[in-house]
Design an enzyme around this catalytic site. Structure first.
Site, PDB file in Angstrom:
ATOM      1  N   ARG A  61      49.032  41.661  32.589  1.00 55.21           N
ATOM      2  CA  ARG A  61      48.553  41.149  31.214  1.00 55.21           C
ATOM      3  C   ARG A  61      47.190  41.709  30.969  1.00 55.21           C
ATOM      4  O   ARG A  61      46.937  42.151  29.798  1.00 55.21           O
ATOM      5  CB  ARG A  61      48.952  39.765  31.176  1.00 55.21           C
ATOM      6  CG  ARG A  61      47.825  38.721  31.495  1.00 55.21           C
ATOM      7  CD  ARG A  61      48.145  37.360  31.108  1.00 55.21           C
ATOM      8  NE  ARG A  61      49.270  37.119  32.222  1.00 55.21           N
ATOM      9  CZ  ARG A  61      50.217  36.050  32.061  1.00 55.21           C
ATOM     10  NH1 ARG A  61      50.326  35.437  31.052  1.00 55.21           N
ATOM     11  NH2 ARG A  61      51.180  36.008  33.264  1.00 55.21           N
ATOM     12  N   THR A  62      46.300  41.567  31.680  1.00 56.76           N
ATOM     13  CA  THR A  62      44.991  41.695  31.188  1.00 56.76           C
ATOM     14  C   THR A  62      44.955  43.363  30.830  1.00 56.76           C
ATOM     15  O   THR A  62      44.446  43.758  30.128  1.00 56.76           O
ATOM     16  CB  THR A  62      43.763  41.337  32.529  1.00 56.76           C
ATOM     17  OG1 THR A  62      44.063  40.050  32.737  1.00 56.76           O
ATOM     18  CG2 THR A  62      42.616  41.597  31.996  1.00 56.76           C
ATOM     19  N   LYS A  89      35.362  50.392  50.566  1.00 61.21           N
ATOM     20  CA  LYS A  89      35.166  49.821  49.066  1.00 61.21           C
ATOM     21  C   LYS A  89      34.123  50.287  48.303  1.00 61.21           C
ATOM     22  O   LYS A  89      34.050  50.694  47.213  1.00 61.21           O
ATOM     23  CB  LYS A  89      35.186  48.331  49.138  1.00 61.21           C
ATOM     24  CG  LYS A  89      36.640  47.851  48.402  1.00 61.21           C
ATOM     25  CD  LYS A  89      36.455  46.313  48.745  1.00 61.21           C
ATOM     26  CE  LYS A  89      37.863  45.743  49.105  1.00 61.21           C
ATOM     27  NZ  LYS A  89      37.689  44.213  49.846  1.00 61.21           N
ATOM     28  N   ARG A 111      38.396  45.939  36.702  1.00 58.60           N
ATOM     29  CA  ARG A 111      38.470  44.805  37.488  1.00 58.60           C
ATOM     30  C   ARG A 111      38.572  45.289  39.009  1.00 58.60           C
ATOM     31  O   ARG A 111      38.949  46.318  39.431  1.00 58.60           O
ATOM     32  CB  ARG A 111      39.961  44.303  37.408  1.00 58.60           C
ATOM     33  CG  ARG A 111      40.304  43.346  38.304  1.00 58.60           C
ATOM     34  CD  ARG A 111      41.717  42.627  37.783  1.00 58.60           C
ATOM     35  NE  ARG A 111      41.729  41.859  36.926  1.00 58.60           N
ATOM     36  CZ  ARG A 111      42.504  40.863  36.392  1.00 58.60           C
ATOM     37  NH1 ARG A 111      43.662  40.699  36.992  1.00 58.60           N
ATOM     38  NH2 ARG A 111      42.376  40.211  35.339  1.00 58.60           N
ATOM     39  N   HIS A 139      35.573  36.069  34.593  1.00 57.77           N
ATOM     40  CA  HIS A 139      36.638  36.913  33.937  1.00 57.77           C
ATOM     41  C   HIS A 139      36.163  36.462  32.434  1.00 57.77           C
ATOM     42  O   HIS A 139      36.667  35.638  31.876  1.00 57.77           O
ATOM     43  CB  HIS A 139      37.917  36.121  34.348  1.00 57.77           C
ATOM     44  CG  HIS A 139      38.969  36.969  33.908  1.00 57.77           C
ATOM     45  ND1 HIS A 139      38.836  38.305  32.916  1.00 57.77           N
ATOM     46  CD2 HIS A 139      40.320  36.886  34.289  1.00 57.77           C
ATOM     47  CE1 HIS A 139      40.147  38.527  32.708  1.00 57.77           C
ATOM     48  NE2 HIS A 139      40.926  38.041  33.517  1.00 57.77           N
TER      49      HIS A 139
HETATM   50  N1  ASP Z   1      44.833  36.367  35.560  1.00 59.90           N
HETATM   51  C1  ASP Z   1      43.659  35.737  35.985  1.00 59.90           C
HETATM   52  C2  ASP Z   1      42.872  36.397  36.836  1.00 59.90           C
HETATM   53  O1  ASP Z   1      42.956  37.508  36.791  1.00 59.90           O
HETATM   54  C3  ASP Z   1      44.036  34.481  36.593  1.00 59.90           C
HETATM   55  C4  ASP Z   1      44.754  34.625  37.994  1.00 59.90           C
HETATM   56  O2  ASP Z   1      45.194  35.716  38.405  1.00 59.90           O
HETATM   57  O3  ASP Z   1      45.222  33.391  38.409  1.00 59.90           O
HETATM   58  O4  ASP Z   1      41.799  35.848  37.308  1.00 59.90           O
END
Ligand code: ASP
Length: 320
Positions: A61-62, A89, A111, A139
């Site tokens: 989703r992000t 890393k 990310r 976040h």
């Molecule tokens: N989508 C959010 C995150 O990336 C929350 C989760 O993954 O629990 O932190």
């Protein structure tokens, strides 16, 4: 007071932002919500710009939300999913950053599984960097979209009682929300088993509870967190059944909160672990789908503001 806008080149976290800066981003996001609900969803403010989504951790989703946001602003978008081997890393991160930087992107949305990695990367590139989640640190766009959801539903943030429940220890969402909500004058409670409560939370101004029935009393917002099994080394919860019994949100526990309290969750949800489907899918009380919707608008606002700030910075220092 004069609106100072958002004078930063990067969005690495909510910590340190002022109420006016946060309000500026939320106000701009509100305008994009209206655009996104119309049929012509394009604002050509980033025509010709290049935005790179650089994800060292899985995300649906992000990443989709950032991609859609950039495309609706008219930018070209590249998605890079990088497997981060635990051995190399550090090298992977810096090498990738330097390589991408050579291609002159205007913004990187990053990310990474390590806290602090996105800040490190921002020091190696000369474009805007947005933290799309770094380890259990921050976040920021999630906290902004949560704030926008609350503000649109309840009209304000100031003075509200927000209960953040569950795996706070591993949650970057919780951390960004603490900073944002406290900065905007909300009261924040944490409700979790002792094993999932970070030390020194009280010093931030957060009230800590280990009993849902007590902690949820009179809450305006009930924000549930995913149990982050992938970040747990060792056993933090006895069993899913026991966790749900004491900390899972169901009708009975929700009854302690205000009668019209809003239910939130950043997703992805573990149904039956931290939240019961019955409350997650309650269209009157649950704002979970709206959170996803508003995420696109927030990311449009952030990308617009940061891209403009970086263009102005480069013009001032004579970089192309
Ligand atoms: N989508 C959010 C995150 O990336 C929350 C989760 O993954 O629990 O932190």
């Amino acid at each position: 007071m004069r609106d100072p806008g958002f004078p930063h080149r990067h969005l690495l976290g909510i910590e340190g932002l002022t109420p006016l800066e946060i309000t500026h981003l939320l106000d701009l996001s509100d305008r994009y919500v209206e655009l996104n609900r119309g049929s012509d969803k394009v604002a050509r403010v980033l025509d010709g710009r290049t935005i790179v989504n650089l994800f060292f951790e899985n995300s649906t989703r992000t990443r989709t939300s950032f991609e859609l946001a950039a495309k609706r602003l008219g930018a070209n978008v590249i998605n890079m999913q990088v497997e981060s081997s635990s051995v190399a890393k550090g090298e992977t991160l810096i090498d990738t950053a330097v390589t991408l930087n050579a291609m002159h992107p205007d913004a990187l949305c990053v990310r990474h599984p390590d806290s602090g990695a996105v800040k490190l990367l921002s020091e190696k590139v000369n474009c805007a960097v947005v933290n799309a989640g770094d380890g259990s640190h921050e976040h920021p766009t999630q906290a902004l979209l949560d704030a926008l959801t609350i503000r649109r539903r309840l009209g304000r943030l100031n003075g509200l009682l927000v209960a953040i429940c569950g795996d706070v220890l591993h949650s970057r969402v919780a951390r960004s929300n603490f900073y944002l909500l406290l900065t905007m004058g909300a009261r924040v409670r944490v409700i979790a088993p002792r094993t999932l409560i970070p030390s020194q939370l009280e010093s931030l101004g957060v009230e800590v509870f280990t009993d849902m029935n007590e902690g949820l009393k009179d809450a305006d917002i009930v924000m549930m967190l995913r149990v982050q099994n992938e970040r747990m080394r060792g056993s933090f919860i006895p069993s899913v059944r026991e966790y749900f019994r004491f900390f899972g949100l169901d009708r009975a526990k929700l009854a302690q909160a205000k009668p019209d309290a809003l239910i939130m969750h950043p997703g992805p949800m573990n149904r039956g672990t931290e939240i019961d489907s019955d409350v997650a899918d309650d269209v009157q009380r649950s704002a979970i789908r709206e959170q996803v919707e508003l995420g696109v608008a927030v990311r449009m606002a952030v990308l617009e503001v940061l891209s403009k700030n970086n263009a102005a910075y480069k013009a001032a220092v004579g970089q192309s």
